[in-house]
Each structure stands twice: as C-alpha cells, then as structure tokens.
Scaffold this motif. Structure first.
Motif, PDB file in Angstrom:
ATOM      1  N   ASP A  76       0.895  -8.727  -6.935  1.00 30.46           N
ATOM      2  CA  ASP A  76       1.223  -9.568  -8.089  1.00 30.46           C
ATOM      3  C   ASP A  76       1.271  -8.730  -9.366  1.00 30.46           C
ATOM      4  OD1 ASP A  76       1.213 -11.725  -6.376  1.00 30.46           O
ATOM      5  OD2 ASP A  76      -0.891 -12.227  -6.781  1.00 30.46           O
ATOM      6  N   PRO A  77       2.223  -9.047 -10.271  1.00 31.28           N
ATOM      7  CA  PRO A  77       2.364  -8.260 -11.506  1.00 31.28           C
ATOM      8  C   PRO A  77       1.157  -8.406 -12.425  1.00 31.28           C
ATOM      9  CG  PRO A  77       3.783 -10.205 -11.559  1.00 31.28           C
ATOM     10  CD  PRO A  77       3.236 -10.112 -10.169  1.00 31.28           C
ATOM     11  N   LEU A  97      -6.967   1.146  -8.886  1.00 29.93           N
ATOM     12  CA  LEU A  97      -7.470  -0.081  -9.499  1.00 29.93           C
ATOM     13  C   LEU A  97      -8.194  -0.929  -8.467  1.00 29.93           C
ATOM     14  CD1 LEU A  97      -4.274  -0.917 -11.580  1.00 29.93           C
ATOM     15  CD2 LEU A  97      -6.413   0.057 -12.445  1.00 29.93           C
ATOM     16  N   ASP A  98      -9.477  -1.168  -8.703  1.00 27.97           N
ATOM     17  CA  ASP A  98     -10.276  -1.978  -7.787  1.00 27.97           C
ATOM     18  C   ASP A  98     -10.299  -3.437  -8.225  1.00 27.97           C
ATOM     19  OD1 ASP A  98     -12.435  -1.862  -5.520  1.00 27.97           O
ATOM     20  OD2 ASP A  98     -13.362  -3.022  -7.126  1.00 27.97           O
ATOM     21  N   HIS A 111      -7.311   6.978 -24.573  1.00 26.00           N
ATOM     22  CA  HIS A 111      -7.348   8.362 -25.046  1.00 26.00           C
ATOM     23  C   HIS A 111      -5.945   8.930 -25.222  1.00 26.00           C
ATOM     24  CE1 HIS A 111     -11.613   8.151 -24.221  1.00 26.00           C
ATOM     25  NE2 HIS A 111     -11.389   7.923 -22.937  1.00 26.00           N
ATOM     26  N   GLY A 112      -4.927   8.066 -25.078  1.00 27.25           N
ATOM     27  CA  GLY A 112      -3.551   8.516 -25.252  1.00 27.25           C
ATOM     28  C   GLY A 112      -2.965   9.212 -24.040  1.00 27.25           C
ATOM     29  N   MET A 113      -3.609   9.090 -22.894  1.00 28.70           N
ATOM     30  CA  MET A 113      -3.123   9.721 -21.670  1.00 28.70           C
ATOM     31  C   MET A 113      -2.331   8.714 -20.844  1.00 28.70           C
ATOM     32  SD  MET A 113      -6.722  11.600 -20.652  1.00 28.70           S
ATOM     33  CE  MET A 113      -6.049  12.514 -19.268  1.00 28.70           C
ATOM     34  N   VAL A 114      -1.224   9.181 -20.245  1.00 33.87           N
ATOM     35  CA  VAL A 114      -0.415   8.351 -19.346  1.00 33.87           C
ATOM     36  C   VAL A 114      -0.739   8.766 -17.914  1.00 33.87           C
ATOM     37  CG1 VAL A 114       1.915   7.720 -18.611  1.00 33.87           C
ATOM     38  CG2 VAL A 114       1.401   8.025 -21.046  1.00 33.87           C
ATOM     39  N   LEU A 115      -1.100   7.795 -17.093  1.00 30.90           N
ATOM     40  CA  LEU A 115      -1.598   8.063 -15.744  1.00 30.90           C
ATOM     41  C   LEU A 115      -0.886   7.201 -14.713  1.00 30.90           C
ATOM     42  CD1 LEU A 115      -5.269   7.782 -16.895  1.00 30.90           C
ATOM     43  CD2 LEU A 115      -4.320   9.924 -16.022  1.00 30.90           C
ATOM     44  N   ASP A 116      -0.730   7.741 -13.509  1.00 37.78           N
ATOM     45  CA  ASP A 116      -0.257   6.939 -12.387  1.00 37.78           C
ATOM     46  C   ASP A 116      -1.406   6.085 -11.874  1.00 37.78           C
ATOM     47  OD1 ASP A 116       2.084   8.275 -12.664  1.00 37.78           O
ATOM     48  OD2 ASP A 116       2.303   8.795 -10.557  1.00 37.78           O
ATOM     49  N   GLY A 117      -1.068   4.909 -11.357  1.00 40.19           N
ATOM     50  CA  GLY A 117      -2.092   4.041 -10.788  1.00 40.19           C
ATOM     51  C   GLY A 117      -1.571   3.300  -9.575  1.00 40.19           C
ATOM     52  N   ILE A 118      -2.485   2.805  -8.761  1.00 40.89           N
ATOM     53  CA  ILE A 118      -2.131   2.033  -7.564  1.00 40.89           C
ATOM     54  C   ILE A 118      -3.151   0.921  -7.398  1.00 40.89           C
ATOM     55  CG2 ILE A 118      -3.447   3.542  -6.010  1.00 40.89           C
ATOM     56  CD1 ILE A 118      -0.074   2.025  -5.054  1.00 40.89           C
ATOM     57  N   ARG A 119      -2.670  -0.258  -7.020  1.00 40.31           N
ATOM     58  CA  ARG A 119      -3.557  -1.358  -6.673  1.00 40.31           C
ATOM     59  C   ARG A 119      -3.185  -1.833  -5.276  1.00 40.31           C
ATOM     60  NH1 ARG A 119      -4.653  -7.370  -9.291  1.00 40.31           N
ATOM     61  NH2 ARG A 119      -6.870  -7.420  -8.726  1.00 40.31           N
ATOM     62  N   HIS A 129       1.513  -3.492  -2.095  1.00 38.56           N
ATOM     63  CA  HIS A 129       0.763  -2.697  -3.069  1.00 38.56           C
ATOM     64  C   HIS A 129       1.540  -2.611  -4.387  1.00 38.56           C
ATOM     65  CE1 HIS A 129      -1.159  -1.782   0.654  1.00 38.56           C
ATOM     66  NE2 HIS A 129      -0.193  -0.984   1.059  1.00 38.56           N
ATOM     67  N   LEU A 130       0.814  -2.448  -5.478  1.00 37.68           N
ATOM     68  CA  LEU A 130       1.418  -2.374  -6.800  1.00 37.68           C
ATOM     69  C   LEU A 130       1.255  -0.964  -7.366  1.00 37.68           C
ATOM     70  CD1 LEU A 130       2.844  -4.328  -8.802  1.00 37.68           C
ATOM     71  CD2 LEU A 130       0.644  -4.508  -9.985  1.00 37.68           C
ATOM     72  N   LYS A 131       2.384  -0.312  -7.607  1.00 40.09           N
ATOM     73  CA  LYS A 131       2.392   1.017  -8.217  1.00 40.09           C
ATOM     74  C   LYS A 131       2.608   0.842  -9.715  1.00 40.09           C
ATOM     75  CE  LYS A 131       2.742   5.607  -7.790  1.00 40.09           C
ATOM     76  NZ  LYS A 131       1.631   6.440  -7.288  1.00 40.09           N
ATOM     77  N   VAL A 132       1.755   1.486 -10.536  1.00 41.49           N
ATOM     78  CA  VAL A 132       1.814   1.256 -11.979  1.00 41.49           C
ATOM     79  C   VAL A 132       1.779   2.574 -12.745  1.00 41.49           C
ATOM     80  CG1 VAL A 132       0.762  -1.031 -11.875  1.00 41.49           C
ATOM     81  CG2 VAL A 132      -0.707   0.978 -12.095  1.00 41.49           C
TER      82      VAL A 132
END
Length: 564
Positions: free
Chosen positions: A530-531, A557-558, A517-525, A508-511
């Motif tokens: 792959d990068p 992320l889908d 909108h200028g917001m910083v968010l955690d994400g996961i794929r 899994h990719l943690k991003v």
C-alpha cells in the motif's frame, strides 16, 4: 495502533562501554540489551559453558561409550522441524565420528504426530535398536518410553522442551528438567545433542579411545548447530550466541557442510555474508518445508549430503516445497482474516481458529502471522484425523503458553488430549467437538494470566540515528553481530519524506526517502504494497543491499505511520 518507544538504556552501562572503547551508538545498543562489558560479546569457543553441570549428561556419555564399545545399534528418533532435523544430523554425524553404529527415524507428522509415541516405538523396533536416542523430543514421552522398555530397548532422551508433571523413566539430558544446574536454559534441541557429543568425546578420551587415533573435531558440526538454534527461535543468550557465531564463521569461510552450502545456493544467498537473518528466514523455512508438507527425512538427507552433486538437487527440491508452503499459507491467511471479521478481536484476550480443511503442516506459521498482526496469543487448528484436531500456538510477552495450556488441562481434564511446548510456542490435540469448549476455557485462562496492558503492541526502538551513523560502516557492524530472540536486532526510529514509491514483486513497496539530515536513501517495506503518505514516522533498520555488483545503503521499514 502500536506504541513506538525507545528502549530503556542504563546510562551507567553505556558510559562503562564507552570507556571500554565502544562508540556512542554501539554502547547505546548493547547497554539497552544488558551488556556490561565487551567480554560478553566475545564469541570464541573457549567461552562456551562447560557441559559438566548438565544433569544426566555424565551418565548419558557413559551409556553411549558403552554402546560404542559393545557395537550396539543406536537409533535416533527426531522431531520433524528444523531443530529436530539439525539435531538428528548432528547426532548421526557426531556419533559416527566417535565410532557408533547409528541410524535414524523421523516421524511423518501426518501419520504419527510428534514425539516418541508407542506407535513410533513400534516403527523403530523394525530396525532392531539396542538404544534409542531422542533429539528435540522425548521429555513428555512417558508412554513411549514404557513401550520401548517393554520391548527391551534402552532409551536416552535428549530434549529442551519443558517437562510435565511426570518424567519418562529413562536417562534424560535436558537443561529444563528439575534439578539441572546448567546455567543456560535456552539451548535448542540441536544444542543439547551437541553438548551430549562433547561429553561423550570427553568420556571416550578418559577411556583412552584416542590414544592411537585422531580425536574428532566436533566443531565441524557447528554450522548445523547454528542453523537449528536460530530456526527454533530460542533465546540467543550469551552461550547460544557463541554457538551461532561459530557456526556462521564456518559458513562465511566456506567450511559449512555440503547440505548447508546447497541451501544457501538454492535460496540465492551468499554464504560469505551469512547472518542470522539467512538462518531464520531463508535456510530455516526451506528445511522446515520438508516436515510441513512432506517428510523431514528428505530435509535430513540434504543436511547429510557429502557432496554438492548430492546436496544441490535436494536443496532445490526443498526450495520448491517452500514455495508451495508459501502459497498454502497465503490462502490460509486470507481465510483466517475472513473468519476474524466475525470475531470481536479487540474484546478478546486470545484467538483460536479452526477449519477442517486447513493444512496441519502450516498452522504454526499462520498462528505466528495472526499473532503478529493482532498481538494476541493465537492457536490455529486443523484436522489430523476423523477423531482429532491439532493446534499450533504462538504467544506474546505476558503469557507463558505452555503454562496456560497446563492450567486449561488441569481445570478440564477431559478436554486436551495432549499438549507440550514453551513459553512462546506450543502444540496440542483436541477432539473436534471440543473446539468451542477449548476456545472458552483458553479465553478464561488468558484473562486470568494476562494484564490488559500486555495486549497493546509495543514497538521498541533504539532511538534516532545521527547523520554520521547513517553509514555503510554502521550497517556492516550491525550485520556482523548475532541477533535474534531475546537479543533483538537494532531498530531505529525517525522522520522521512517519501520522494518516490513503487510496488515490486507484487507484495513489497520500494521507496526513495529523504531523512532530516538531508540524505536521500533507498528503502523497502516487505509485505506491505500500500502507498505511503508524503511524510512518515518510521521504525526501521539499516542494511547493505548488494545487487549486480552495486552496494546500496538501504532503510528497511518495519513500521510506518503518517507524520503529524
């Protein structure tokens, strides 16, 4: 490359929903899914469709009530998937609550295969039943029913699968049988069994059975109904959403059965936050693992457990089976990808794969994964015996898989040994030497029944989110709704800049992402290590990730592609 596009939204429906008090985002989401009024989203039990219009259910209730009065021995014959296991458990618990003497058998997929076959009737006969009740199977069991009747055993079929040209000669409750006027054709097998219990309770009430006794509360079975309904991936129409929501409420309130609560614990999930995701992707696979790798009677035993002490060891064993299933699946997927390299997939309308050494309990999952990647109807086969191979298929919108197999069978009567299923999933058996012939015949039928445009993968989204909608409140409102097959969970689209990324859990990719909108968010794929490029266009969902007491708004992320 998939085409990402926003769902069509009726402005009339959207404005009507806003006038009824919905936010602009909620109105957009529900209007895109055909909801015309907030009433359609009310999931109270009182809105459940009555059983009265279901063909055969009144006769079935009378037969079961007579059996209870005569103390006849009932025997449930179940299917070996999560729907069959929950239907069996609902039947066993519900019939016992209503006074029946009841036992069960579930075919081992490796010894007997699917359904009420003459061989299963022979096995069932060792328990000396007066009445066999099938759950999640039986509509195609013409020979099995005949074998049972020859032994003097009565039969009640409860099923939801599509019928063939010939019906078994017995009592049948199935919303998809000819002449049934029940409005919802999407009940899972467990839903059909639950409806039979509702009708039986009403019949017993008319006979005065509860004049001096408390009427059983069948709502206590709804956690099992919800689990089987979601796990079987049937369309979550309004009626099914009621059944699922009522089951989820019991789980969140800590009032689910010991077996279901133990499955949550074994999966490391919190039942107080129970969702359709939990049922479809954590509990369902663990329950299914018993039927795929071992014997579903073990999964049923977990669901029937009456205490945590009994249930938790069984749930943990199911968890271990599911881990083993994942390992087997990973190996088979790798082998399938190697095999596909020698096939011009893009030139074909379907995919059919066969290896003698593949595990027949896992072929359905592999078919689903291949279908998702290539957007082609896919059937994966494995050896069942020296003289038979079994296939499990998954389809895409645009091809009714059971109808396609029916057409193959009619054109080549000697080709398919047996088949059955639904629009989106089906199973069949062939002789090993006939695999090549089947490949060609299936490809021909798929080309005739499908338009080429159906082969293009379309990712439908609900458009972009405003700055104000990137919030915990939005994610929590979404997570509380019942989403699933035919009522898809919201998926949004937008541009992100990738600030940080790292692989977690090997797959899994943690991003860390910045939106426009200028917001910083955690994400996961998930399942994509792959990068990513610096700037991406993504299709994503919002969720609340709780970890070590901290709540984080997370972008899941889908689908991702480089931003132009």
């Amino acid at each position: 490359m998939p085409q990402v596009r926003a769902r069509t939204v009726s402005s009339e429906l959207q404005q009507r929903l806003i006038a009824d008090g919905m936010s602009e985002l909620e109105a957009r989401l529900y209007a895109a899914r055909g909801i015309a009024s907030p009433i359609e989203l009310e999931h109270e039990f009182k809105h459940l469709l009555p059983f009265t219009s279901m063909k055969g259910i009144a006769a079935a209730a009378k037969r079961l009530a007579d059996a209870i009065a005569k103390r006849e021995r009932l025997l449930i014959v179940a299917d070996y998937d999560a729907d069959g296991a929950t239907a069996c458990s609902v039947g066993l618990k519900g019939l016992a609550m209503l006074g029946a003497v009841v036992d069960f058998v579930v075919p081992n997929r490796f010894e007997y295969g699917y359904g009420l076959t003459p061989e299963i009737v022979e096995l069932a006969a060792t328990k000396s039943p007066d009445l066999i009740v099938t759950v999640d199977n039986g509509i195609a069991s013409v020979a099995g029913v005949a074998a049972a009747k020859a032994r003097g055993i009565d039969i009640l079929v409860t099923d939801h699968h599509l019928p063939g040209d010939v019906l078994p000669d017995c009592l049948i409750v199935n919303p998809n049988q000819p002449g049934c006027e029940f409005p919802s054709k999407n009940l899972a097998g467990v839903g059909v069994m639950f409806y039979v219990l509702l009708a039986l309770r009403a019949e017993l009430r008319e006979r005065g059975a509860f004049a001096s006794a408390t009427e059983p509360n069948l709502a206590t079975l709804l956690d099992l109904v919800a689990l089987g309904t979601v796990a079987d991936v049937v369309k979550l129409d309004a009626n099914n959403r009621i059944l699922v929501e009522q089951g989820l409420k019991r789980m969140r309130a800590g009032r689910a059965s010991a077996g279901v609560m133990a499955l949550f614990q074994a999966a490391g999930r919190n039942p107080a936050k129970a969702s359709c995701f939990d049922l479809g992707f954590t509990l369902g696979p663990r329950l299914n693992a018993a039927g795929r790798l071992d014997d579903m009677s073990f999964g049923i035993a977990c669901l029937l457990s009456t205490s945590e002490d009994d249930a938790l060891p069984r749930a943990r064993e199911l968890d271990q089976l599911n881990r083993a299933r994942r390992d087997i699946e990973a190996g088979m997927r790798e082998e399938a990808e190697i095999a596909l390299k020698s096939i011009a997939v893009e030139a074909n309308y379907c995919i059919a794969l066969y290896r003698p050494d593949w595990h027949q309990g896992v072929i359905g999952i592999v078919a689903s994964r291949v279908k998702e990647r290539y957007n082609r109807p896919t059937i994966v086969f494995a050896d069942a015996s020296e003289t038979e191979i079994k296939g499990s298929g998954r389809s895409i919108p645009g091809l009714h898989l059971r109808d396609a197999l029916d057409l193959v069978s009619k054109r080549h009567p000697d080709l398919i040994v047996k088949f059955g299923g639904h629009a989106m999933a089906a199973g069949l058996s062939l002789r090993p030497d006939d695999f090549g012939r089947f490949q060609a015949a299936f490809e021909t039928v798929c080309r005739e029944l499908m338009d080429e445009s159906a082969l293009e993968r379309i990712i439908e989204t609900d458009g972009e989110l405003s700055a104000g909608d990137f919030s915990f409140a939005t994610a929590e409102r979404i997570e509380k709704q019942v989403w699933g097959q035919g009522f898809p969970a919201p998926l949004f689209q937008g541009h992100f800049r990738v600030l940080e990324q790292r692989v977690v859990g090997e797959r899994h990719l943690k991003v860390k992402l910045a939106n426009d909108h200028g917001m910083v968010l955690d994400g996961i794929r998930f399942q994509h290590p792959d990068p990513l490029p610096r700037d991406v266009q993504a299709a994503y969902s919002l969720s609340v990730n709780e970890f070590r007491g901290e709540r984080i708004l997370q972008v899941m992320l889908d689908y991702v592609e480089a931003s132009a």
